[in-house]
Design an enzyme around this catalytic site. Structure first.
Site, PDB file in Angstrom:
ATOM      1  N   LYS A 175       0.875  -1.168   0.000  1.00 29.74           N
ATOM      2  CA  LYS A 175       0.000   0.000   0.000  1.00 29.74           C
ATOM      3  C   LYS A 175       0.914   1.220   0.000  1.00 29.74           C
ATOM      4  O   LYS A 175       1.595   1.507   0.982  1.00 29.74           O
ATOM      5  CB  LYS A 175      -0.910   0.015   1.224  1.00 29.74           C
ATOM      6  CG  LYS A 175      -1.865   1.203   1.227  1.00 29.74           C
ATOM      7  CD  LYS A 175      -2.563   1.370   2.562  1.00 29.74           C
ATOM      8  CE  LYS A 175      -3.368   2.671   2.544  1.00 29.74           C
ATOM      9  NZ  LYS A 175      -3.826   3.039   3.899  1.00 29.74           N
TER      10      LYS A 175
ATOM     11  N   ALA B 183      -9.661   5.681   4.063  1.00 30.00           N
ATOM     12  CA  ALA B 183      -9.487   6.844   4.953  1.00 30.00           C
ATOM     13  C   ALA B 183     -10.734   7.702   5.062  1.00 30.00           C
ATOM     14  O   ALA B 183     -11.410   7.998   4.077  1.00 30.00           O
ATOM     15  CB  ALA B 183      -8.317   7.716   4.525  1.00 30.00           C
ATOM     16  N   GLY B 184     -11.017   8.107   6.313  1.00 32.56           N
ATOM     17  CA  GLY B 184     -12.057   9.087   6.605  1.00 32.56           C
ATOM     18  C   GLY B 184     -13.413   8.516   6.954  1.00 32.56           C
ATOM     19  O   GLY B 184     -14.263   9.217   7.495  1.00 32.56           O
TER      20      GLY B 184
END
Length: 272
Positions: A109, A196-197
């Site tokens: 990643k 993410a988020g």
């Protein structure tokens, strides 16, 4: 129903789960392990920079607590501020994969983040590192802003997936740029993984309903009041959203339409 034919393909690997989990921020190793089990995920990501530099394995190393026959390691280059740092972390990640018996694991990643305040990925550094690592045989999963043109460039380079952020890392703001995410999904010929988020199961389900191929979570599970229950909820959300997407959502309409049209009611009355 979702069947075994609906597998997630990344590089030359096939996965049944479309949920990925991070291993950071948990209160205890036991909580991390139990949450990963509850999620039924098959890919977990580990930040190489946060591991001991010698990568020695002993009874205290938390990596020894995972069943690597049923989990696939996704090393990540978190903390790398330049392409060069990320490349170095990627090679260490492969070394780690070899240590746990996954010699054929060249997954990485790719994170290149030079912005310390908002932790937004560096597009130029990401492109540079991705190009180098792909030439070296790595299966690159790049973490990017929701930038449709950057996504196309990375796909052209040979990246295995595109991983646009929903919102800044650990912010819990959810999917803040749905339009661009939809464009990336529409134009992509490789899996799109929202990373993410995300904060809630409903946001996970929405991401999957939009057509995302998978979701990667960490803080949403690790920092919840009950990580094991949250991990299970996220697993159900991924399945629900995926099934909804495959079923085909109804078209949106500007005006209301009755669920029992008058002509149908008239036909029924004649039969009575």
């Amino acid at each position: 129903m979702i069947n075994n034919l609906d597998s997630l393909i990344i590089g030359n690997k096939k996965f049944n789960s479309r949920l990925m989990l991070g291993t950071g921020k948990y209160q205890t190793v036991k909580t991390a392990i139990n949450s990963i089990k509850a999620s039924k995920c098959e890919i977990i990501t580990v930040a190489i920079r946060r591991l001991p530099t010698n990568l020695n394995f002993d009874n205290t190393n938390f990596l020894n607590h995972f069943d690597w026959k049923n989990l696939w390691l996704l090393p990540n280059t978190a903390g790398s501020q330049t392409a060069e740092e990320a490349i170095r972390m990627a090679f260490l990640g492969h070394e780690l994969a070899c240590r746990i018996g996954q010699e054929d694991n060249f997954f990485v990643k790719l994170e290149v983040i030079s912005d310390p305040k908002y932790l937004l990925p560096d597009p130029i550094g990401t492109l540079k590192a991705a190009e180098f690592l792909i030439k070296k045989g790595f299966t690159v999963l790049p973490y990017i802003n929701a930038d449709p043109m950057l996504a196309l460039h990375l796909e052209d380079l040979g990246c295995a997936t595109i991983m646009p952020l929903g919102s800044p890392i650990g912010s819990g703001q959810g999917l803040k740029n749905i339009t661009n995410i939809e464009i990336i999904i529409e134009n992509s010929n490789i899996p799109v993984i929202i990373d993410a988020g995300i904060r809630t199961p409903s946001e996970v389900s929405l991401a999957m309903e939009l057509g995302a191929d998978a979701v990667l979570l960490n803080t949403a599970v690790a920092q919840s009041k009950n990580p094991e229950d949250m991990a299970f909820a996220m697993n159900l959300a991924v399945q629900s959203g995926r099934l909804g997407y495959l079923a085909g959502l109804m078209d949106k309409k500007q005006y209301a339409t009755p669920s029992s049209p008058l002509n149908q009611i008239s036909k029924i009355n004649k039969l009575l």
